[in-house]
Each structure stands twice: as C-alpha cells, then as structure tokens.
Design a protein around this motif. Sequence first.
Motif, short mmCIF file in Angstrom:
data_model
loop_
_atom_site.label_atom_id
_atom_site.label_comp_id
_atom_site.label_asym_id
_atom_site.label_seq_id
_atom_site.Cartn_x
_atom_site.Cartn_y
_atom_site.Cartn_z
N THR A 40 1.78 -10.22 -1.11
CA THR A 40 0.43 -9.72 -1.36
C THR A 40 0.33 -8.25 -0.92
N LEU A 41 0.91 -7.94 0.24
CA LEU A 41 0.91 -6.54 0.70
C LEU A 41 1.69 -5.64 -0.26
N ILE A 42 2.83 -6.14 -0.76
CA ILE A 42 3.61 -5.36 -1.71
C ILE A 42 2.80 -5.13 -2.99
N ALA A 43 2.09 -6.15 -3.46
CA ALA A 43 1.27 -6.00 -4.66
C ALA A 43 0.20 -4.93 -4.46
N ALA A 44 -0.44 -4.93 -3.28
CA ALA A 44 -1.46 -3.92 -2.99
C ALA A 44 -0.87 -2.51 -2.99
N ALA A 45 0.32 -2.37 -2.42
CA ALA A 45 0.97 -1.05 -2.38
C ALA A 45 1.34 -0.58 -3.78
N MET A 46 1.71 -1.50 -4.67
CA MET A 46 2.06 -1.12 -6.03
C MET A 46 0.86 -0.55 -6.79
N VAL A 47 -0.35 -0.93 -6.40
CA VAL A 47 -1.54 -0.32 -6.99
C VAL A 47 -1.59 1.17 -6.61
N GLY A 48 -1.21 1.47 -5.36
CA GLY A 48 -1.12 2.87 -4.94
C GLY A 48 -0.07 3.63 -5.74
N ALA B 83 3.64 -0.17 -12.70
CA ALA B 83 3.31 -0.53 -11.32
C ALA B 83 2.28 -1.65 -11.26
N LEU B 84 1.28 -1.60 -12.15
CA LEU B 84 0.27 -2.67 -12.16
C LEU B 84 0.87 -3.99 -12.63
N LEU B 85 1.78 -3.92 -13.61
CA LEU B 85 2.47 -5.13 -14.05
C LEU B 85 3.30 -5.72 -12.91
N ALA B 86 3.99 -4.85 -12.17
CA ALA B 86 4.77 -5.32 -11.02
C ALA B 86 3.85 -5.94 -9.97
N ALA B 87 2.68 -5.34 -9.75
CA ALA B 87 1.73 -5.89 -8.78
C ALA B 87 1.31 -7.30 -9.18
N ALA B 88 1.09 -7.52 -10.49
CA ALA B 88 0.73 -8.86 -10.96
C ALA B 88 1.86 -9.85 -10.70
N GLY B 89 3.11 -9.42 -10.92
CA GLY B 89 4.25 -10.29 -10.65
C GLY B 89 4.37 -10.64 -9.18
N PHE B 90 4.11 -9.67 -8.31
CA PHE B 90 4.20 -9.93 -6.87
C PHE B 90 3.07 -10.85 -6.41
#
Length: 477
Positions: free
Chosen positions: A440-448, A342-349
């Motif tokens: 950016t919003l999607i990246a923040a949600a992926m941290v959750g 999920a954190l890796l995906a957040a970085a990609g987003f």
Amino acid sequence: MTTPHPDRGRGRAVIAVACAAQFMVVLDVSVVNVALPSMQHGLGFSGPGLQWVVNAYTLPLAGLLLAGGRLADLYGRRRVFTAGLALFGAASLIGGLATSPGLLIAARAAQGIGAAVLAPATLTLLTTTFAEGSRRTQALALWTALGVGGGTAGNLLGGVLTDLLSWRATLLINVPIALTALVATWRYLPADAPRAGAPRLDVAGAVLATGGLAGLAYTLARAATAGWADPLTLAVAGAVVVVVGAFVAAEVRRGSSALIPLRLLRIRPVAAGNAAMLLAGACLNPMWFFLTLLMQNALHYTPLQTGLAFLPHTLVTMAVGAWLTPRLMTRMHGGILIGGGALLAAAGFLWQAHTATGSDYLTGIAGPALIFSLGAGLLNTPLTSAVTSGVPTADAGAASGLMNTTKQVGAALGLAALITATTPTLPTHGASAPYGQVFTLIAAAMVGVAVLGWLAGTRPLPARPLPAANHRHQDRS
C-alpha cells in the motif's frame, strides 16, 4: 555540434557492447546470492563475513557512480569504457580463482569499482552516439530492458551455474563477455579525439559523494535494527548532513568541472526526471525483497518456485519496455507514459496488497504482476529518456552518473524506510497483513512518481531518425 548519425552496422555494435556491459553490471548484483552457501563452505567464510561478498560490490558501485560518470566526459568515452571493462573482467577472473575469503572480497570490491565506471559509461555511449529521436529511444529501451532482466537472471543463472559447475562459474562467466566486448569496443567505437589541456577530475567532490552515500547506507541499515533514537544512528546521520553540505559547497565552487554541474539541474526533464527516478527506485527495487518474503513466508513457496514465479514480472516489463513503449513514444507525450505507467503500477501494487494467505498463484502473484509490470515497462524508457534529454554532450557522462546514482540511492532509501516502517510486524511465516501495508505504501509512492513524471516528460519523438545535418550535438570525445 551534432551527434554523429552512425551507420546501421556500427550503431548495432555500439548498442550490443553497451547492453552487454550493462547486463554484466546488473547481473553481478544478484548472481552470487544463490552461490553464497557454496562460497562459505569452499573458502571458510564466517557467517558475518559472508555478507561482504555482496556489500564489497554494491558499496563501491553506489559510492563511485558520480565520479565514474564524469570520467567519460573528461578522459573520453572509449578510453574510460575500455578501462572499466578491463578492470571488471580482470577482477572477475581473480574472484573466480580466489583461494581465500580476503582475496574474493578484494576482487568483488574491484568489480564494484569497474562497475561504477561501466554503468554510466554504457548510457553515455548511447546518448552520444544517437541523436534524440527514434533510434536513441530504441537503444535506451533495449538498455533499460536488459538492465531489468539482469537482476532476475542473476538469481536463476547463479543457481544453474552453481548447481551444474561451481560457485566460481558465477564470476568466471563475466570473463568471455568482457573480452568479447573489449574486442568490439576497439573495432567499432571511434577513437577519442585529443583534448586541449589536462582534464581534472573533481576528486574532493568524489570523496565527499562517496563518503556521504556510504554514511547514508550505514545510517539506514542501523536505523532498521536499532531505531532512529539510537545515539550512533543520530551521530552518523548528523555527519552525513555535514558531508552532503560540504559536497554541495564543493560542487558550487567547481562550477563547470563539478561532478554534477548545476546547469544540469536547470533542465526541467533532468531535475524532475531524477526526482521521479529516486522515488521509482524506492518502490520498484524493494518490491523484489518483499515479494520474496511474501511468497516464501506467507504463501510457502520453495526458493526454486519463488525464482520461477518472478519470470512473469521480468518478461512483461522487458517486452513492454523494449517493444511497445518505444512505439508509443513516437505518438504520446512522455509525461503521459510515465504518469500513466506509474498509476497503472500503483493499481497493481494495491491488488498485491490484498494478497491473502492461501491465495493461488494466478490471483495472488501473476495477476498483480501483470498490472504493475506493465506499468513499470511503460515508464522506464521515457523516464530514462527524460533524464538525458537536452543534456549537452560535454555533460553526458555527468547526467548518466547522476541517473544511476539516483536509482541506487532511491533503492537503498526505499528498502530501509519500508523495513523500518514494518520491522515490528513483519512475520517469519503465515501472515500477509504487514506485506499489505508495504505494498500500500509503495502504491502511494507511485502516485508521486506519476506527478513528477508528468513534469519530466518530453514531447513525442520523431518516428524516424533526423537527417545528420539537423542533429544538434556531436561527440568529440
């Protein structure tokens, strides 16, 4: 009771049948998209009426998943799976031969009902055939990867079939697949054992769940266009709250025969995993919608270029999920894989959020895709494993239905929320800043998702299947 340890031949057959059915279910969400103009011209659809070719499939699918999952627990896996396959195949045949808009829409609705039975049943077949361990993990990885691939394949296959044959081929292609799967089902899946007493489906719960989900879908769609201050939006939202409250009360009264037995939610991986699945669905599914707009409106890609540009997303996610992740699951805690993915995906987003107008394909699309698709591939399989971990065989269908419903509701909530947040600024062409806000919003949600995934994760799985004598569950349906 123990889950039977199937021989290799029967195990492969079960995986093949379950994955083929799951691929059909996901494929038919998107395969008709490219064919819609041809359907409109061929059958005389009105502009507003054409949307029901899609909605007539997706609404029954989302609303009936909970009931569909519970059917397998009550009436037997093979019996329910066969019924779902037969209905889906027959509806595909009728839709492919339809001569009027009404008949096509009715066929698509029947397909949606069949899909609502099939989708949870495919997962139930795998979790009740294979004990927790490496063989189940490998089966779930393939099931998940084909589910991911079905969405993208639908757009590409729909275009090819419509161009080379006809829009009818987008529906008729399901018929030989369903027939082959039916033959394999009767040959390889064990017959359902007799049950004492007449099973009873929670009809009231099914009606309330379907009504609540349909009302939620309408509320979100209405809010995206009319706003949350609109009186009708508020009225329907209030009705949804009442219906959901009635559903919870009905489930408490039903106890062990409820669509969602409350004992399932006392299993930490199931509860936290479904919360993570809801949030992940709200991120990963709407991604396709906004990436399509970004590529065509901001980067000026043609529809064909857009479809081809999505191939790296799908191939990376499928390859990592089907090959790498099952091997890592024998060595690493599931929470690390879900959280790290999920954190890796957040970085990609976050990288995708900074795509500028005029970016080339490698830096604007392929680079971010490599990162967030790698992350998605790492988290999908352990998350699916978590939400089915520790579930008694008698509740396997309910757990599968809950997971599929969570994913569908998450997708609807996420898309509506993101559209509502960005509708005033989403451009029709040229600019990319609003898309940056979305990603950016999607990246923040992926941290959750990473936090919830850590809570849901399970210990590393044994690298080899356990002996049959040590398995804990047995499927007697």
